[in-house]
Design a protein around this motif. Structure first.
Motif, PDB file in Angstrom:
ATOM      1  N   TYR A 144      47.529  39.962  42.624  1.00 41.58           N
ATOM      2  CA  TYR A 144      46.277  40.195  43.319  1.00 41.58           C
ATOM      3  C   TYR A 144      45.502  38.889  43.401  1.00 41.58           C
ATOM      4  CZ  TYR A 144      47.074  45.187  42.504  1.00 41.58           C
ATOM      5  OH  TYR A 144      47.602  46.450  42.479  1.00 41.58           O
ATOM      6  N   GLN A 181      41.636  37.549  43.579  1.00 38.54           N
ATOM      7  CA  GLN A 181      40.254  37.991  43.375  1.00 38.54           C
ATOM      8  C   GLN A 181      39.298  36.891  43.796  1.00 38.54           C
ATOM      9  OE1 GLN A 181      39.081  39.004  39.343  1.00 38.54           O
ATOM     10  NE2 GLN A 181      37.219  40.000  40.045  1.00 38.54           N
ATOM     11  N   LEU A 235      39.269  42.471  44.781  1.00 38.06           N
ATOM     12  CA  LEU A 235      40.680  42.346  44.436  1.00 38.06           C
ATOM     13  C   LEU A 235      41.533  42.714  45.641  1.00 38.06           C
ATOM     14  CD1 LEU A 235      40.938  43.934  40.910  1.00 38.06           C
ATOM     15  CD2 LEU A 235      41.974  41.785  41.556  1.00 38.06           C
ATOM     16  N   PHE A 270      45.360  42.978  47.252  1.00 34.23           N
ATOM     17  CA  PHE A 270      46.766  43.081  46.878  1.00 34.23           C
ATOM     18  C   PHE A 270      47.600  42.082  47.663  1.00 34.23           C
ATOM     19  CE2 PHE A 270      50.643  44.963  45.593  1.00 34.23           C
ATOM     20  CZ  PHE A 270      51.437  45.124  46.717  1.00 34.23           C
ATOM     21  N   LEU A 305      45.544  37.277  39.792  1.00 36.54           N
ATOM     22  CA  LEU A 305      45.850  38.190  38.698  1.00 36.54           C
ATOM     23  C   LEU A 305      47.221  38.810  38.874  1.00 36.54           C
ATOM     24  CD1 LEU A 305      42.379  39.926  38.508  1.00 36.54           C
ATOM     25  CD2 LEU A 305      43.386  38.550  36.693  1.00 36.54           C
ATOM     26  N   PHE A 328      35.937  48.196  38.454  1.00 35.14           N
ATOM     27  CA  PHE A 328      36.773  48.402  39.624  1.00 35.14           C
ATOM     28  C   PHE A 328      37.377  49.801  39.602  1.00 35.14           C
ATOM     29  CE2 PHE A 328      36.968  44.266  41.589  1.00 35.14           C
ATOM     30  CZ  PHE A 328      36.716  43.373  40.563  1.00 35.14           C
ATOM     31  N   LEU A 372      48.861  49.747  43.906  1.00 33.84           N
ATOM     32  CA  LEU A 372      47.555  50.115  43.393  1.00 33.84           C
ATOM     33  C   LEU A 372      46.507  49.323  44.183  1.00 33.84           C
ATOM     34  CD1 LEU A 372      46.280  51.833  41.150  1.00 33.84           C
ATOM     35  CD2 LEU A 372      46.459  49.836  39.650  1.00 33.84           C
ATOM     36  N   PHE A 380      42.527  48.421  45.067  1.00 31.96           N
ATOM     37  CA  PHE A 380      41.251  48.355  44.362  1.00 31.96           C
ATOM     38  C   PHE A 380      40.080  48.317  45.332  1.00 31.96           C
ATOM     39  CE2 PHE A 380      42.220  47.612  39.896  1.00 31.96           C
ATOM     40  CZ  PHE A 380      43.575  47.362  39.954  1.00 31.96           C
ATOM     41  N   GLY A 381      38.949  48.802  44.851  1.00 33.58           N
ATOM     42  CA  GLY A 381      37.698  48.588  45.541  1.00 33.58           C
ATOM     43  C   GLY A 381      37.204  47.173  45.284  1.00 33.58           C
ATOM     44  N   LYS A 382      36.056  46.830  45.883  1.00 37.84           N
ATOM     45  CA  LYS A 382      35.546  45.463  45.767  1.00 37.84           C
ATOM     46  C   LYS A 382      34.812  45.214  44.455  1.00 37.84           C
ATOM     47  CE  LYS A 382      35.328  44.261  50.619  1.00 37.84           C
ATOM     48  NZ  LYS A 382      34.542  43.612  51.692  1.00 37.84           N
TER      49      LYS A 382
END
Lengths: 113, 115
Positions: A35, A37, A43, A45, A90, B90, B103, B105-107
């Motif tokens: 990921y 960030q 985050l 992908f 990450l 998150f 998976l 994720f939100g911000k």
């Protein structure tokens, strides 16, 4: 049990260079995800590898690539670095079960100057 | 494709008060839902997850989350906030359609607990 290990922790590179980041997953985990960030985008992908095969890929340009070795260790490569590639990268590992939680490394902080 | 929305960039709460961090999701099938917390210069730490069953899930450090299928929400809650809860939170979702989806994720929502 050792956690997810990412190396190096910090990197400073110049625009146009390339960089390779490394991730060692938890023993027995065959899935490794990467990921990016950033403060503005959260985050995002990048890709996921399972048993040396890329299983999923995010919406990033071809300059971002990765691979996974037979021992499940994974590397991520970014070529022709741009200033916007500065971010925390990450790595997460998990077992192959669908609802299994992901375990994260501490990340590699990449700064492109 | 699955997605997650965390509508608040920042949540401020006084120490001792209850806290809520909001999350809504979108998936094709049934969701696997997760909450993670990130402290400065650290990776993400798992808090809790919902797979199936009871809509109220209890996790680490006194946190819990409520799954609401009709509202497609999975809000994180804690009855009494601590200053040490201040961190970046998150929400994440994985679609159960194939079991092999990533998976997402939100911000993130920055929680600030004020003494």
């Amino acid at each position: 049990k050792a956690g997810v290990t990412q190396t190096p922790r910090y990197l400073i590179k110049t625009r146009g260079q390339q960089v390779t980041l490394s991730c060692s997953p938890i023993s027995g985990h065959r899935s490794v995800s990467w990921y990016q960030q950033t403060p503005g985008q959260g985050l995002q992908f990048l890709f996921e590898y399972f048993s040396e095969t890329q299983r999923n890929k995010g919406n990033f340009p071809g300059r971002f690539s990765g691979r996974q070795f037979s021992n499940s260790r994974s590397e991520m490569n970014v070529s022709t670095l741009e200033l916007g590639d500065s971010a925390l990268y990450l790595c997460a590992s998990s077992s192959n079960r669908g609802p299994a939680k992901a375990f994260f490394g501490q990340g590699t902080r990449l700064t492109v100057v | 494709a699955q997605s997650v929305a965390q509508p608040e960039d920042q949540v401020n709460v006084a120490e001792g008060n209850p806290l809520t961090v909001k999350c809504t999701y979108s998936v094709s099938g049934n969701p696997y839902l997760f909450w993670y917390v990130q402290y400065p210069n650290r990776g993400l730490q798992f808090l809790l997850k919902y797979i199936t069953g009871d809509n109220l899930v209890k996790g680490s450090y006194g946190f819990e989350a409520e799954f609401n299928k009709s509202q497609t929400s999975f809000h994180l809650k804690k009855p009494s906030a601590l200053v040490s809860d201040s961190a970046l939170y998150f929400c994440a979702v994985r679609d159960d359609v194939s079991g092999n989806t990533p998976l997402v994720f939100g911000k993130g929502t920055r929680l600030s607990v004020i003494a």
